[in-house]
Write a protein that holds these residues in place. Structure first.
Motif, short mmCIF file in Angstrom:
data_model
loop_
_atom_site.label_atom_id
_atom_site.label_comp_id
_atom_site.label_asym_id
_atom_site.label_seq_id
_atom_site.Cartn_x
_atom_site.Cartn_y
_atom_site.Cartn_z
N THR A 122 6.52 -3.94 -10.05
CA THR A 122 7.65 -3.92 -9.11
C THR A 122 7.15 -4.24 -7.70
O THR A 122 7.79 -4.98 -6.93
N VAL A 123 5.98 -3.66 -7.34
CA VAL A 123 5.39 -3.94 -6.02
C VAL A 123 5.06 -5.42 -5.89
O VAL A 123 5.29 -6.04 -4.83
N LYS A 124 4.54 -5.98 -6.94
CA LYS A 124 4.15 -7.41 -6.92
C LYS A 124 5.38 -8.29 -6.67
O LYS A 124 5.36 -9.23 -5.87
N LEU A 125 6.49 -7.99 -7.37
CA LEU A 125 7.72 -8.79 -7.22
C LEU A 125 8.33 -8.59 -5.83
O LEU A 125 8.87 -9.51 -5.23
N ASP A 158 -4.67 -9.48 -4.62
CA ASP A 158 -4.34 -8.65 -3.45
C ASP A 158 -4.12 -7.20 -3.84
O ASP A 158 -4.61 -6.28 -3.17
N LEU A 159 -3.40 -6.98 -4.93
CA LEU A 159 -3.11 -5.63 -5.38
C LEU A 159 -4.36 -4.92 -5.87
O LEU A 159 -4.53 -3.69 -5.63
N LYS A 188 0.84 -1.20 0.00
CA LYS A 188 0.00 0.00 0.00
C LYS A 188 0.88 1.25 0.00
O LYS A 188 0.62 2.24 -0.73
N LYS A 189 1.94 1.25 0.82
CA LYS A 189 2.83 2.39 0.88
C LYS A 189 3.58 2.59 -0.44
O LYS A 189 3.77 3.71 -0.92
N LEU A 190 4.05 1.47 -1.02
CA LEU A 190 4.79 1.55 -2.28
C LEU A 190 3.92 2.10 -3.40
O LEU A 190 4.36 2.94 -4.20
#
Length: 318
Positions: A301-304, A312-313, A290-292
């Motif tokens: 990038t957030v997923k990795l 979830d995302l 959430k912060k990213l």
């Protein structure tokens, strides 16, 4: 079913009739010499019957009763026991009987140097030493280091009939003939008698004493009463074993059920702990993602970085 010509020498009354009476003292003497391999000057030539009741030193204690107790002209005492069914601690009882007979010699003063040997012979229709292969075992007291036989006053011989397997035509010694006599006399067919007896008149006499034709009506009645008593005692032991087995199974099931519940609780705690850890990690990953995303980091990038799924995302971006 036809009655056997010969009765069973393992029957308590029959055993004492053959080995515990003045009439058949010659059979007893021959039996002792055969079992103990006594010959020449060592051979027993005469015995005196003693009371089979061994009185306790203290009146409150229990009397011990042996089958046959006698002594030879040198004062050596012989205890002969017939054991039909396996009882707990029979080998300890044998030592107790021997020790009792030994200690009762010391009633007159402290002349311990005059104490005579005690020889105990047991004929058992059960296994006493299941790990020993031989049907006959002799036990004496030896020096553990040197093997010397210094303490000579106690001697034990055990005959375990279930281990004796020889047929009439295979009998080569008097010990084997006695073992066959005890184990198979009741089943012996008259046609096989000559093979068993051979030239041994004492075995012939022993079989003659078991011939029911020569027993009085009263003797046969006592014999049958002893048969019934033995069967009743064996039935009681068998019932106790069955009851103990059933109780053991019942307790085993109860313990198994209790252990199952304990294991279930333990497994549940383990699984709950694992689930809690997973849930905590997932919440931490969601917070980081959430912060990213809020700082404009690219979705892939957030997923990795977090290991979260697209689902979830999507939930975060909604």
């Amino acid at each position: 079913m036809a009655l056997s010509k010969f009765l069973d020498p393992k029957n308590d009354f029959a055993f004492k009739k053959i080995f515990g009476t003045e009439k058949n003292k010659g059979i007893l003497i021959h039996f002792l010499n055969d079992m103990l391999a006594f010959s020449g000057n060592q051979a027993i030539t005469e015995v005196t019957f003693l009371s089979p009741v061994q009185d306790p030193d203290i009146l409150a204690k229990k009397q011990s009763l042996v089958d046959v107790l006698c002594q030879d002209k040198n004062g050596v005492k012989y205890i002969i026991e017939m054991q039909v069914a396996k009882t707990k601690g029979f080998e300890k009882r044998a030592q107790y009987y021997a020790a009792k007979a030994y200690s009762q010699q010391a009633d007159q003063g402290d002349h311990y140097h005059e104490l005579k040997e005690i020889i105990f012979i047991a004929i058992a229709d059960c296994l006493i030493f299941p790990d020993k292969p031989s049907y006959k075992s002799d036990h004496i007291i030896l020096d553990r280091d040197s093997g010397e036989h210094d303490l000579k006053d106690f001697y034990f011989t055990f005959i375990e009939l279930p281990k004796f397997k020889k047929a009439p035509e295979e009998l080569t010694s008097m010990i084997e003939k006695w073992c066959y006599f005890f184990k198979h006399a009741e089943d012996t067919h008259p046609a096989d008698l000559e093979k068993i007896i051979g030239t041994d008149s004492v075995i012939k006499q022993a079989y003659h004493e078991l011939d029911r034709y020569y027993w009085t009506e009263n003797e046969l009645l006592i014999y049958e009463q002893e048969v019934k008593r033995t069967r009743d005692a064996q039935a009681i032991i068998a019932q106790k074993l069955d009851d103990a087995r059933a109780e053991g199974i019942k307790e085993g099931k109860a313990e198994g059920r209790e252990e199952g519940i304990k294991e279930g609780i333990k497994e549940g705690i383990k699984e709950g702990r694992e689930e809690g850890i997973k849930e905590g990690m997932h919440k931490a990953q969601m917070a980081m993602a959430k912060k990213l995303l809020a700082h404009g980091v690219e979705r892939n990038t957030v997923k990795l970085s977090t290991g979260l799924s697209d689902e979830d995302l999507n939930q975060l971006q909604e």
